[in-house]
Design an enzyme around this catalytic site. Structure first.
Site, PDB file in Angstrom:
ATOM      1  N   GLN A 167       0.837  -1.200   0.000  1.00 57.43           N
ATOM      2  CA  GLN A 167       0.000   0.000   0.000  1.00 57.43           C
ATOM      3  C   GLN A 167       0.876   1.257   0.000  1.00 57.43           C
ATOM      4  OE1 GLN A 167      -0.499   2.040   2.968  1.00 57.43           O
ATOM      5  NE2 GLN A 167      -2.210   3.264   2.229  1.00 57.43           N
ATOM      6  N   VAL A 211       1.926   3.694   1.765  1.00 53.99           N
ATOM      7  CA  VAL A 211       2.926   4.134   2.739  1.00 53.99           C
ATOM      8  C   VAL A 211       3.721   2.967   3.326  1.00 53.99           C
ATOM      9  CG1 VAL A 211       1.604   6.184   3.345  1.00 53.99           C
ATOM     10  CG2 VAL A 211       1.288   4.084   4.686  1.00 53.99           C
ATOM     11  N   LYS A 212       3.568   1.768   2.759  1.00 55.23           N
ATOM     12  CA  LYS A 212       4.296   0.632   3.290  1.00 55.23           C
ATOM     13  C   LYS A 212       5.759   0.667   2.856  1.00 55.23           C
ATOM     14  CE  LYS A 212       0.906  -1.396   5.509  1.00 55.23           C
ATOM     15  NZ  LYS A 212      -0.171  -0.441   5.314  1.00 55.23           N
ATOM     16  N   ASN A 213       6.554  -0.271   3.387  1.00 53.60           N
ATOM     17  CA  ASN A 213       7.995  -0.244   3.118  1.00 53.60           C
ATOM     18  C   ASN A 213       8.329  -0.459   1.655  1.00 53.60           C
ATOM     19  OD1 ASN A 213       7.757  -0.342   5.943  1.00 53.60           O
ATOM     20  ND2 ASN A 213       9.769  -1.280   6.134  1.00 53.60           N
TER      21      ASN A 213
END
Length: 378
Positions: free
Chosen positions: A182, A184-186
């Protein structure tokens, strides 16, 4: 703008070049890049199967749905899970007409082995383990409990892209591992995910169920000569959950930099810990299991007067977050009220400090200055 909790860092030119290839070829949907990304993810993780999805949410639902169907679980059977997670983890259980049974957590922010053992009944079928913040917590203890009690294990690895334990990517022990890519994930894309089943037959099923139950996707039905083979069968009442080649293009690029970016996240955590560990009487830091190389998606602290600290940080144009509100407080899960006291405490006292990749050492010091000033006054 101030200091944001998250801000994705993209390799813009490389991403645009990958996307441009999709546009030039004229194939932006499932196939082409999604196949390439699945292969790259299997190589990176060492997991045997991977299916690219439009979100980790559909992946969690598919994990429960397929395991329930294939192992003959009944409506009302139980899956042990955590109340400190994004609601998609537990909605996957409820949407499959099963019951979420909540185990308590500890300073790792993950379920404890003791709490899981206490929740096992003759209707328990699986454990949904969430590696919150990218941490391992008590994962391998839970693996052993599942093996001893003939329970299936689902690993919600939404925060765990790049997490390692003793240099190995965890997850081979689980029936299904679900990752989030998603925004804002890593490993960020606009939104997408990956489901990695242990068994090849389940991987085949999820590919059909995520394409409305159709047994041949559009990419598979297109020959090299461009002829479109329109005949197919519909084997399930499925969902439209597959990923597309635009998002996979971004994922292919970002995967090359995942370990580099996670290393910087761990550096940010080190800077935070160096400053805040001196206040151990007033600040509880998340405990990271020895041997775990966390992806460090989050850096969480527990403090008294959490909401007041958030306001103090906001006044300094620093914007933290909360991960997560106790799911038991939502009306569909409030049957479990009072069953997880430490999770209730965490829900009211935890704050996630900024972890975006544009932070500098000076930014972390500024954040810690505000936290320290607040702690000293309170």
């Amino acid at each position: 703008m101030g200091i944001q909790l998250f801000k994705a860092k993209y390799e813009v030119d490389e991403c645009l070049a990958e996307i441009r290839e999709c546009l030039e070829v004229g194939w932006t949907g499932m196939g082409f890049k999604t196949v390439k990304f699945e292969e790259a993810w299997k190589e990176y993780t060492g997991l045997p199967f991977a299916h690219y999805l439009n979100s980790s949410t559909i992946g969690l639902y598919m994990a429960v749905n397929i395991l329930k169907e294939q192992y003959g679980w009944e409506d009302g059977d139980e899956i042990i899970t955590t109340p400190i997670t994004f609601v998609s983890s537990n909605h996957a259980i409820l949407k499959s007409d099963m019951k979420a049974v909540f185990a308590d957590i500890d300073e790792t922010m993950c379920m404890t082995a003791e709490s899981v053992k206490e929740r096992i009944t003759d209707r328990t079928r699986a454990v949904m383990y969430v590696g919150l913040g990218g941490n391992m917590g008590h994962y391998y203890e839970i693996v052993k409990i599942c093996e001893e009690n003939n329970l299936k294990l689902i690993l919600d690895a939404a925060h765990m892209a790049g997490t390692r334990y003793m240099s190995e990517i965890p997850g081979r022990e689980a029936e299904a591992v679900v990752y989030s890519f998603q925004a804002v994930k890593n490993l960020p894309t606009a939104d997408s995910g990956m489901i990695c089943f242990k068994r090849g037959e389940f991987d085949e099923i999820v590919r059909k169920k995520c394409w409305l139950g159709i047994n041949k996707d559009t990419y598979a039905r297109s020959s090299d000569s461009g002829n479109y083979k329109w005949r197919y069968d519909v084997e399930y009442v499925g969902d439209k959950g597959h990923g597309n080649s635009i998002m996979a293009s971004i994922g292919l690029v970002q995967l090359k930099y995942l370990d580099r970016d996670n290393a910087y996240r761990r550096q940010l955590v080190t800077w935070y810990r160096d400053r805040l560990s001196r206040y151990s009487d007033k600040i509880k830091l998340v405990k990271i299991e020895e041997g775990c190389e966390s992806a460090c998606h989050l850096f969480q602290i527990c403090v008294e007067k959490r909401d007041e600290l958030m306001m103090a940080l906001n006044a300094a144009e620093i914007y933290p977050g909360v991960h997560y509100a106790n799911n038991i407080n939502y009306h569909m899960y409030n049957y479990a009220k009072g069953s997880c006291p430490y999770a209730e405490y965490v829900s009211e006292h935890t704050i996630s400090l900024p972890m975006n990749l544009y932070l500098t050492f000076e930014d972390v010091q500024k954040i810690c200055d505000v936290v320290e000033k607040f702690i000293r006054k309170n």
